[in-house]
Scaffold this active site. Structure first.
Site, PDB file in Angstrom:
ATOM      1  N   ASP A  29       0.807  -1.236   0.000  1.00 50.00           N
ATOM      2  CA  ASP A  29       0.000   0.000   0.000  1.00 50.00           C
ATOM      3  C   ASP A  29       0.835   1.278   0.000  1.00 50.00           C
ATOM      4  O   ASP A  29       0.307   2.374  -0.224  1.00 50.00           O
ATOM      5  CB  ASP A  29      -0.978   0.007   1.191  1.00 50.00           C
ATOM      6  CG  ASP A  29      -0.295  -0.163   2.542  1.00 50.00           C
ATOM      7  OD1 ASP A  29       0.862   0.275   2.699  1.00 50.00           O
ATOM      8  OD2 ASP A  29      -0.934  -0.737   3.457  1.00 50.00           O
ATOM      9  N   HIS A  86       6.884  -7.454  -1.402  1.00 54.51           N
ATOM     10  CA  HIS A  86       5.823  -7.866  -2.333  1.00 54.51           C
ATOM     11  C   HIS A  86       5.455  -6.775  -3.338  1.00 54.51           C
ATOM     12  O   HIS A  86       4.384  -6.833  -3.934  1.00 54.51           O
ATOM     13  CB  HIS A  86       4.585  -8.334  -1.542  1.00 54.51           C
ATOM     14  CG  HIS A  86       4.842  -9.577  -0.729  1.00 54.51           C
ATOM     15  ND1 HIS A  86       4.053  -9.978   0.321  1.00 54.51           N
ATOM     16  CD2 HIS A  86       5.824 -10.515  -0.822  1.00 54.51           C
ATOM     17  CE1 HIS A  86       4.530 -11.098   0.835  1.00 54.51           C
ATOM     18  NE2 HIS A  86       5.605 -11.437   0.169  1.00 54.51           N
ATOM     19  N   CYS A 142      -0.264  -1.875 -21.451  1.00 54.07           N
ATOM     20  CA  CYS A 142       1.158  -1.518 -21.467  1.00 54.07           C
ATOM     21  C   CYS A 142       1.345  -0.396 -22.487  1.00 54.07           C
ATOM     22  O   CYS A 142       0.964  -0.570 -23.652  1.00 54.07           O
ATOM     23  CB  CYS A 142       1.997  -2.738 -21.839  1.00 54.07           C
ATOM     24  SG  CYS A 142       3.725  -2.329 -22.168  1.00 54.07           S
ATOM     25  N   THR A 193       1.330  -9.190  11.090  1.00 54.50           N
ATOM     26  CA  THR A 193       1.310 -10.184   9.998  1.00 54.50           C
ATOM     27  C   THR A 193       0.851 -11.533  10.537  1.00 54.50           C
ATOM     28  O   THR A 193       1.200 -11.908  11.658  1.00 54.50           O
ATOM     29  CB  THR A 193       2.684 -10.317   9.308  1.00 54.50           C
ATOM     30  OG1 THR A 193       2.645 -11.426   8.385  1.00 54.50           O
ATOM     31  CG2 THR A 193       3.836 -10.509  10.273  1.00 54.50           C
ATOM     32  N   GLU A 212      -4.021 -10.843  16.998  1.00 57.09           N
ATOM     33  CA  GLU A 212      -4.405 -12.191  17.441  1.00 57.09           C
ATOM     34  C   GLU A 212      -3.209 -13.123  17.350  1.00 57.09           C
ATOM     35  O   GLU A 212      -2.232 -12.801  16.665  1.00 57.09           O
ATOM     36  CB  GLU A 212      -5.560 -12.710  16.578  1.00 57.09           C
ATOM     37  CG  GLU A 212      -5.211 -12.783  15.110  1.00 57.09           C
ATOM     38  CD  GLU A 212      -6.421 -13.015  14.203  1.00 57.09           C
ATOM     39  OE1 GLU A 212      -7.535 -13.170  14.697  1.00 57.09           O
ATOM     40  OE2 GLU A 212      -6.196 -13.035  12.977  1.00 57.09           O
TER      41      GLU A 212
HETATM   42  C1  BJW Z   1      -3.419  -6.470  13.386  1.00 52.77           C
HETATM   43  C2  BJW Z   1      -4.254  -5.369  13.397  1.00 52.77           C
HETATM   44  C3  BJW Z   1      -3.783  -4.269  14.096  1.00 52.77           C
HETATM   45  C4  BJW Z   1      -5.241  -6.830  12.247  1.00 52.77           C
HETATM   46  N1  BJW Z   1      -2.603  -4.337  14.698  1.00 52.77           N
HETATM   47  N2  BJW Z   1      -2.257  -6.517  14.002  1.00 52.77           N
HETATM   48  C5  BJW Z   1       7.168 -22.464   2.462  1.00 52.77           C
HETATM   49  C6  BJW Z   1       6.154 -23.139   3.106  1.00 52.77           C
HETATM   50  C7  BJW Z   1       4.852 -23.116   2.609  1.00 52.77           C
HETATM   51  C8  BJW Z   1       4.534 -22.417   1.445  1.00 52.77           C
HETATM   52  C9  BJW Z   1       5.550 -21.757   0.800  1.00 52.77           C
HETATM   53  C10 BJW Z   1       6.835 -21.789   1.307  1.00 52.77           C
HETATM   54  N3  BJW Z   1       7.612 -21.031   0.491  1.00 52.77           N
HETATM   55  C11 BJW Z   1       6.838 -20.534  -0.518  1.00 52.77           C
HETATM   56  C12 BJW Z   1       5.579 -20.973  -0.356  1.00 52.77           C
HETATM   57  C13 BJW Z   1       4.439 -20.667  -1.238  1.00 52.77           C
HETATM   58  C14 BJW Z   1       3.799 -19.321  -1.001  1.00 52.77           C
HETATM   59  C15 BJW Z   1       3.243 -19.314   0.414  1.00 52.77           C
HETATM   60  O1  BJW Z   1       3.811 -18.756   1.325  1.00 52.77           O
HETATM   61  N4  BJW Z   1       2.085 -19.913   0.602  1.00 52.77           N
HETATM   62  C16 BJW Z   1       1.445 -19.975   1.917  1.00 52.77           C
HETATM   63  C17 BJW Z   1       0.158 -19.156   1.914  1.00 52.77           C
HETATM   64  C18 BJW Z   1       1.188 -21.407   2.238  1.00 52.77           C
HETATM   65  N5  BJW Z   1       4.722 -18.245  -1.228  1.00 52.77           N
HETATM   66  C19 BJW Z   1       4.932 -17.735  -2.441  1.00 52.77           C
HETATM   67  O2  BJW Z   1       4.373 -18.217  -3.428  1.00 52.77           O
HETATM   68  C20 BJW Z   1       5.916 -16.604  -2.606  1.00 52.77           C
HETATM   69  N6  BJW Z   1       6.797 -16.891  -3.684  1.00 52.77           N
HETATM   70  C21 BJW Z   1       7.754 -17.799  -3.592  1.00 52.77           C
HETATM   71  O3  BJW Z   1       8.031 -18.358  -2.562  1.00 52.77           O
HETATM   72  O4  BJW Z   1       8.404 -18.031  -4.772  1.00 52.77           O
HETATM   73  C22 BJW Z   1       9.368 -19.065  -4.834  1.00 52.77           C
HETATM   74  C23 BJW Z   1       9.881 -19.124  -6.261  1.00 52.77           C
HETATM   75  C24 BJW Z   1      11.228 -19.156  -6.485  1.00 52.77           C
HETATM   76  C25 BJW Z   1      11.701 -19.215  -7.795  1.00 52.77           C
HETATM   77  C26 BJW Z   1      10.810 -19.236  -8.862  1.00 52.77           C
HETATM   78  C27 BJW Z   1       9.455 -19.194  -8.642  1.00 52.77           C
HETATM   79  C28 BJW Z   1       8.977 -19.129  -7.327  1.00 52.77           C
HETATM   80  C29 BJW Z   1       5.197 -15.319  -3.000  1.00 52.77           C
HETATM   81  C30 BJW Z   1       4.275 -14.820  -1.943  1.00 52.77           C
HETATM   82  C31 BJW Z   1       3.547 -13.577  -2.466  1.00 52.77           C
HETATM   83  C32 BJW Z   1       2.446 -13.114  -1.525  1.00 52.77           C
HETATM   84  N7  BJW Z   1       1.667 -12.149  -2.189  1.00 52.77           N
HETATM   85  C33 BJW Z   1       0.593 -11.485  -1.469  1.00 52.77           C
HETATM   86  C34 BJW Z   1      -0.164 -10.592  -2.463  1.00 52.77           C
HETATM   87  C35 BJW Z   1       0.668  -9.378  -2.799  1.00 52.77           C
HETATM   88  C36 BJW Z   1      -0.020  -8.525  -3.790  1.00 52.77           C
HETATM   89  C37 BJW Z   1      -1.318  -7.969  -3.251  1.00 52.77           C
HETATM   90  O5  BJW Z   1      -1.341  -7.253  -2.224  1.00 52.77           O
HETATM   91  O6  BJW Z   1      -2.324  -8.229  -3.886  1.00 52.77           O
HETATM   92  O7  BJW Z   1       1.116 -10.708  -0.389  1.00 52.77           O
HETATM   93  S1  BJW Z   1      -0.526 -12.620  -0.646  1.00 52.77           S
HETATM   94  C38 BJW Z   1      -0.819 -11.570   0.735  1.00 52.77           C
HETATM   95  O8  BJW Z   1      -0.309 -12.224   1.934  1.00 52.77           O
HETATM   96  C39 BJW Z   1       0.066 -10.334   0.533  1.00 52.77           C
HETATM   97  C40 BJW Z   1       0.620 -10.103   1.900  1.00 52.77           C
HETATM   98  O9  BJW Z   1       1.783  -9.315   1.823  1.00 52.77           O
HETATM   99  C41 BJW Z   1       0.848 -11.508   2.398  1.00 52.77           C
HETATM  100  C42 BJW Z   1       0.958 -11.634   3.889  1.00 52.77           C
HETATM  101  O10 BJW Z   1      -0.205 -11.220   4.504  1.00 52.77           O
HETATM  102  P1  BJW Z   1      -0.124 -10.408   5.887  1.00 52.77           P
HETATM  103  O11 BJW Z   1       0.527  -9.107   5.654  1.00 52.77           O
HETATM  104  O12 BJW Z   1       0.447 -11.278   6.922  1.00 52.77           O
HETATM  105  O13 BJW Z   1      -1.673 -10.107   6.130  1.00 52.77           O
HETATM  106  P2  BJW Z   1      -2.806 -11.038   6.823  1.00 52.77           P
HETATM  107  O14 BJW Z   1      -4.103 -10.483   6.440  1.00 52.77           O
HETATM  108  O15 BJW Z   1      -2.573 -12.464   6.519  1.00 52.77           O
HETATM  109  O16 BJW Z   1      -2.551 -10.860   8.380  1.00 52.77           O
HETATM  110  C43 BJW Z   1      -2.749  -9.631   9.033  1.00 52.77           C
HETATM  111  C44 BJW Z   1      -2.578  -9.853  10.520  1.00 52.77           C
HETATM  112  O17 BJW Z   1      -2.711  -8.604  11.155  1.00 52.77           O
HETATM  113  C45 BJW Z   1      -3.630 -10.780  11.141  1.00 52.77           C
HETATM  114  O18 BJW Z   1      -2.993 -11.790  11.904  1.00 52.77           O
HETATM  115  C46 BJW Z   1      -4.449  -9.868  12.064  1.00 52.77           C
HETATM  116  O19 BJW Z   1      -4.827 -10.470  13.283  1.00 52.77           O
HETATM  117  C47 BJW Z   1      -3.475  -8.767  12.334  1.00 52.77           C
HETATM  118  N8  BJW Z   1      -4.084  -7.472  12.621  1.00 52.77           N
HETATM  119  N9  BJW Z   1      -5.412  -5.708  12.663  1.00 52.77           N
HETATM  120  C48 BJW Z   1      -1.891  -5.506  14.637  1.00 52.77           C
HETATM  121  N10 BJW Z   1      -4.566  -3.154  14.182  1.00 52.77           N
HETATM  122 ZN    ZN Z   2       4.417  -4.406 -22.988  1.00 50.48          ZN
END
Ligand code: BJW
Ligand code: ZN
Length: 261
Positions: A106, A121, A154, A194, A221
Site C-alpha cells: 500500500d 511484495h 502496457c 502479519t 491475534e
Molecule cells: C493487526 C491489526 C492491528 C489486524 N494491529 N495486528 C514455504 C512453506 C509453505 C509455502 C511456501 C513456502 N515457500 C513458498 C511458499 C508458497 C507461497 C506461500 O507462502 N504460501 C502460503 C500461503 C502457504 N509463497 C509464495 O508463493 C511466494 N513466492 C515464492 O516463494 O516463490 C518461490 C519461487 C522461487 C523461484 C521461482 C518461482 C517461485 C510469494 C508470496 C507472495 C504473496 N503475495 C501477497 C499478495 C501481494 C499482492 C497484493 O497485495 O495483492 O502478499 S498474498 C498476501 O499475503 C500479501 C501479503 O503481503 C501476504 C501476507 O499477509 P499479511 O501481511 O500477513 O496479512 P494477513 O491479512 O494475513 O494478516 C494480518 C494480521 O494482522 C492478522 O494476523 C491480524 O490479526 C493482524 N491485525 N489488525 C496488529 N490493528
Molecule cells: Zn508491454
C-alpha cells in the site's frame, strides 16, 4: 505491573540495548488506517480469498476480475492515511541501526517517511507489462484512481499491464530478498501485524532467531509465530508501537512546526 506493561518494558529494554533492530510488517499495520487485511472476516472481497486472486493463473484466466479487485483496493488505499504505527516506524527508521522490511504493497510506510524500506511484495501503485515486453518489463508508477481503462494496457506494446506486486508462486525480487535476509542478522527482530503464514517473509523471523536475535511479535491475534517468539504482544500495532516508543523515552510524534508568524 500488568502483563502487557511487563512485556513492553522487556521489548523496550532489548531495543534500547540493540545495535541492530529489524522490523517486519504486514497488513495489520495498515488496518487502523482502514486498509483491509487479507485474512480473517474482513479479508474477503466478494467471495474470493487472496489465494484465489493473487496468482498468475487467476490473471491469465480473468485479468478483468483480478484488476477489479486491485482497482477496488487502490481506491480504498488512496483514501487512507498512515496511522501512529507507521509514524513510529518511520521515525525509528531515521536511525542507522533500524531496518524495515514490509510485505505491504500500500506504500503507507513510504508516505509516512520510512527510510531504506524493503518492499518484499512490490507496490500496488506500480504496473508492469504482463507480457514482459522489452520496455515494459521495468515497473512504472501509475497512481490514477480509477485507472483510465480496465484492465490497463502496457504503453509500450499495447498488451495487458499487471499490478507490480508479487503473486503466489512468483519469485520475490532478488535484491529485496537479499536485503531482508541480511537484516535478519540483528539483535532484535520485531514482527508486526502479519499472520506469519506467507513465505519467504514468514521465515525471516526464524532466521533471525537462529542467528541469535531476540524476537518479538505485535499482532491483534495469535499467529504461528506467537509460540516461537520470545515475547508475543496481542493488540493493535497503532496502540502498542506508540506505547513502546513512549518507553524508549522519545517524543511520539514529530514536534509540530510553529505557525509562520
Ligand atoms: C493487526 C491489526 C492491528 C489486524 N494491529 N495486528 C514455504 C512453506 C509453505 C509455502 C511456501 C513456502 N515457500 C513458498 C511458499 C508458497 C507461497 C506461500 O507462502 N504460501 C502460503 C500461503 C502457504 N509463497 C509464495 O508463493 C511466494 N513466492 C515464492 O516463494 O516463490 C518461490 C519461487 C522461487 C523461484 C521461482 C518461482 C517461485 C510469494 C508470496 C507472495 C504473496 N503475495 C501477497 C499478495 C501481494 C499482492 C497484493 O497485495 O495483492 O502478499 S498474498 C498476501 O499475503 C500479501 C501479503 O503481503 C501476504 C501476507 O499477509 P499479511 O501481511 O500477513 O496479512 P494477513 O491479512 O494475513 O494478516 C494480518 C494480521 O494482522 C492478522 O494476523 C491480524 O490479526 C493482524 N491485525 N489488525 C496488529 N490493528
Ligand atoms: Zn508491454
Amino acid at each position: 505491573m500488568t502483563i502487557l506493561a511487563d512485556a513492553l518494558s522487556i521489548v523496550a529494554e532489548r531495543i534500547r540495548r540493540a545495535s541492530r533492530l529489524t522490523i517486519l510488517t504486514g497488513a495489520g499495520v495498515s488496518a487502523a488506517s482502514g486498509v483491509p487485511t487479507f485474512r480473517g472476516a474482513h479479508g474477503l472481497w466478494r467471495q474470493f480469498r487472496a489465494e484465489d486472486l493473487a496468482t498468475p493463473a487467476a490473471f491469465a484466466r480473468d485479468p478483468r476480475l483480478v484488476w477489479e479487485w486491485y482497482a477496488w483496493r487502490r481506491e480504498q488505499i488512496a483514501a487512507c492515511q498512515p496511522n501512529p504505527a507507521h509514524d513510529v516506524i518511520a521515525r525509528w527508521s531515521g536511525s542507522d541501526k533500524v531496518a524495515v522490511v514490509t510485505q505491504n504493497v500500500d506504500d503507507l510506510h513510504v508516505r509516512a517517511g520510512t527510510r531504506g524500506l524493503v518492499r518484499l511484495h512490490g507496490s500496488i501503485w506500480e504496473l508492469l507489462c504482463a507480457d514482459r515486453c522489452a520496455s515494459g518489463a521495468a515497473r512504472w508508477r501509475d497512481d490514477r484512481v480509477p485507472p483510465p481503462e480496465l484492465p490497463p494496457r502496457c504503453p509500450h506494446c499495447g498488451g495487458l499491464a499487471r499490478p507490480g506486486v508479487v503473486w503466489f508462486g512468483e519469485p520475490l525480487g532478488a535484491h529485496d530478498v537479499e536485503a531482508a535476509v541480511q537484516a535478519t542478522a540483528c539483535d532484535v527482530f520485531l514482527t508486526v501485524g502479519t499472520s506469519a503464514v506467507v513465505y519467504p517473509a514468514a521465515g525471516l523471523m526464524h532466521q533471525a532467531k537462529a542467528s541469535g536475535a531476540f524476537t518479538a511479535e505485535i499482532n491483534q491475534e495469535p499467529t504461528p509465530a506467537s509460540a516461537i517468539v520470545d515475547v508475543a504482544i496481542q493488540g493493535g500495532a497503532e496502540h502498542i508501537l506508540p506505547a513502546l516508543d513512549d518507553r524508549l523515552g522519545q517524543p511520539r510524534v514529530p514536534t509540530p512546526k510553529p505557525y509562520p508568524s
